[in-house]
Motif scaffolding. Structure first.
Motif, PDB file in Angstrom:
ATOM      1  N   UNK A  36       3.564  -2.203   7.190  1.00  8.44           N
ATOM      2  CA  UNK A  36       2.406  -2.703   6.466  1.00  8.44           C
ATOM      3  C   UNK A  36       2.565  -2.431   4.979  1.00  8.44           C
ATOM      4  N   UNK A  38       0.219  -1.962   1.516  1.00 11.28           N
ATOM      5  CA  UNK A  38      -1.149  -1.722   1.073  1.00 11.28           C
ATOM      6  C   UNK A  38      -1.219  -1.682  -0.440  1.00 11.28           C
ATOM      7  N   UNK A  42      -7.119  -2.323  -1.271  1.00 11.37           N
ATOM      8  CA  UNK A  42      -7.052  -3.288  -0.171  1.00 11.37           C
ATOM      9  C   UNK A  42      -6.708  -2.584   1.135  1.00 11.37           C
ATOM     10  N   UNK A  43      -6.882  -3.312   2.220  1.00  8.87           N
ATOM     11  CA  UNK A  43      -6.468  -2.793   3.510  1.00  8.87           C
ATOM     12  C   UNK A  43      -4.996  -3.066   3.749  1.00  8.87           C
ATOM     13  N   UNK A  44      -4.398  -2.391   4.733  1.00 10.37           N
ATOM     14  CA  UNK A  44      -2.989  -2.650   5.069  1.00 10.37           C
ATOM     15  C   UNK A  44      -2.769  -4.113   5.453  1.00 10.37           C
ATOM     16  N   UNK A  46      -0.074  -6.813   7.116  1.00 12.54           N
ATOM     17  CA  UNK A  46       1.109  -6.927   7.969  1.00 12.54           C
ATOM     18  C   UNK A  46       2.270  -7.583   7.225  1.00 12.54           C
ATOM     19  N   UNK A  89       3.676   1.386   4.642  1.00 14.74           N
ATOM     20  CA  UNK A  89       3.520   2.261   5.795  1.00 14.74           C
ATOM     21  C   UNK A  89       4.309   1.716   6.978  1.00 14.74           C
TER      22      UNK A  89
ATOM     23  N   UNK B  90     -11.208   2.239   7.468  1.00 17.77           N
ATOM     24  CA  UNK B  90     -10.671   0.915   7.730  1.00 17.77           C
ATOM     25  C   UNK B  90     -10.938   0.514   9.168  1.00 17.77           C
ATOM     26  N   UNK B 104       0.393  -7.259  16.053  1.00 17.18           N
ATOM     27  CA  UNK B 104      -0.033  -6.357  14.984  1.00 17.18           C
ATOM     28  C   UNK B 104      -1.549  -6.290  14.878  1.00 17.18           C
ATOM     29  N   UNK B 105      -2.022  -5.197  14.364  1.00 17.57           N
ATOM     30  CA  UNK B 105      -3.435  -5.073  14.048  1.00 17.57           C
ATOM     31  C   UNK B 105      -3.689  -5.690  12.670  1.00 17.57           C
ATOM     32  N   UNK B 107      -6.287  -5.734   9.430  1.00 15.65           N
ATOM     33  CA  UNK B 107      -7.204  -4.791   8.804  1.00 15.65           C
ATOM     34  C   UNK B 107      -8.175  -5.444   7.830  1.00 15.65           C
ATOM     35  N   UNK B 108      -9.353  -4.811   7.719  1.00 14.03           N
ATOM     36  CA  UNK B 108     -10.272  -5.140   6.650  1.00 14.03           C
ATOM     37  C   UNK B 108      -9.879  -4.411   5.381  1.00 14.03           C
ATOM     38  N   UNK B 109     -10.660  -4.601   4.315  1.00 15.86           N
ATOM     39  CA  UNK B 109     -10.349  -3.998   3.025  1.00 15.86           C
ATOM     40  C   UNK B 109     -10.990  -2.632   2.811  1.00 15.86           C
ATOM     41  N   UNK B 110     -11.651  -2.103   3.798  1.00 15.48           N
ATOM     42  CA  UNK B 110     -12.103  -0.734   3.757  1.00 15.48           C
ATOM     43  C   UNK B 110     -13.500  -0.512   3.211  1.00 15.48           C
ATOM     44  N   UNK B 112     -15.325   2.630   1.127  1.00 18.70           N
ATOM     45  CA  UNK B 112     -15.110   3.887   0.431  1.00 18.70           C
ATOM     46  C   UNK B 112     -16.381   4.706   0.488  1.00 18.70           C
TER      47      UNK B 112
END
Lengths: 113, 116
Positions: A36, A38, A42-44, A46, A89, B90, B104-105, B107-110, B112
């Motif tokens: 991944x 990042x 932002x989020x990870x 793929x 990652x 996340x 694969x997973x 992801x969102x942007x999280x 904080x």
């Protein structure tokens, strides 16, 4: 428990050079590996994945190599560009089931002009 | 196609307050996950869900609760926030895995979250 480690926390490369990011894992049952990217805030995202029945897989400018004998995974980025600057990652998923991923700590790739 | 959407993006809480983080996915994925990311560390799994109405504990579940009442939503709750829960959270989702290839997973942007 399982662990995924990275050899280098920070990697600095010249723009245009190739980058290699390494990852070691300890769980012999791991059968699916993911890289991944990042970016800040932002989020990870793929990049590329590989199953344990393969030792190499190529994408656009990226190649993942898997050495199950020494439990080592690497990500190669060809002709590194400024947009490649990010934290990378490695992660693995055991058994292909629903369990969450185990992540390494990450390598910060810095591109120098 | 929005993918995985997390709300809120930022939040500051006082110790002892409660709150709920919302994750929504529009990919019709079966599996959903909550991770936390702390400085210098990779993501660690808090809780996950293999389908509507089901949840399971991950690596660091203490102090958190989750619910999956609808397939597209996965909620993470903090009943009594503590400073140690200051982190970036996340959410991720994943479709059913083909038996011969991984999945694969996404992801969102999280979110904080700071606990004072």
């Amino acid at each position: 428990g399982e662990s995924v480690g990275l050899h280098l926390p920070t990697l600095s490369v010249q723009e245009g050079d190739n980058s290699i990011i390494n990852c070691a894992y300890s769980n012999s049952a791991s059968d699916y590996f993911i890289w991944y990217k990042q970016e800040s805030g932002k989020g990870p995202q793929f990049i590329i994945d590989i199953r344990s029945n393969m030792d190499k897989r190529q994408g656009q400018r990226v190649t993942v190599l898997l050495n199950k004998t020494v439990k080592h995974l690497s990500l190669q980025i060809a002709a590194t560009q400024p947009g490649d600057s990010a934290v990378y990652f490695c992660a693995f998923d055991s058994g292909g089931g629903a369990d969450g991923l185990t992540f390494g700590k990450g390598t910060h790739l810095i591109i120098q002009p | 196609n929005a993918g995985v959407t997390q709300t809120p993006k930022f939040r500051v809480l006082k110790t002892g307050q409660s709150m709920t983080l919302l994750c929504a996915q529009d990919m019709n994925h079966e599996y959903m996950y909550w991770y936390r990311q702390d400085p210098g560390m990779g993501l660690r799994l808090i809780h996950y869900s293999v389908g509507e109405g089901t949840t399971a504990k991950g690596e660091v579940p203490d102090g958190y609760n989750v619910s999956r009442l609808k397939k597209q939503n996965f909620l993470l709750g903090l009943e009594s926030a503590a400073p140690s829960q200051t982190s970036v959270y996340f959410c991720a989702s994943k479709g059913l895995t083909h038996p011969k290839r991984g999945e694969p997973q996404h992801f969102g942007d999280g979110t904080r979250l700071s606990i004072l």
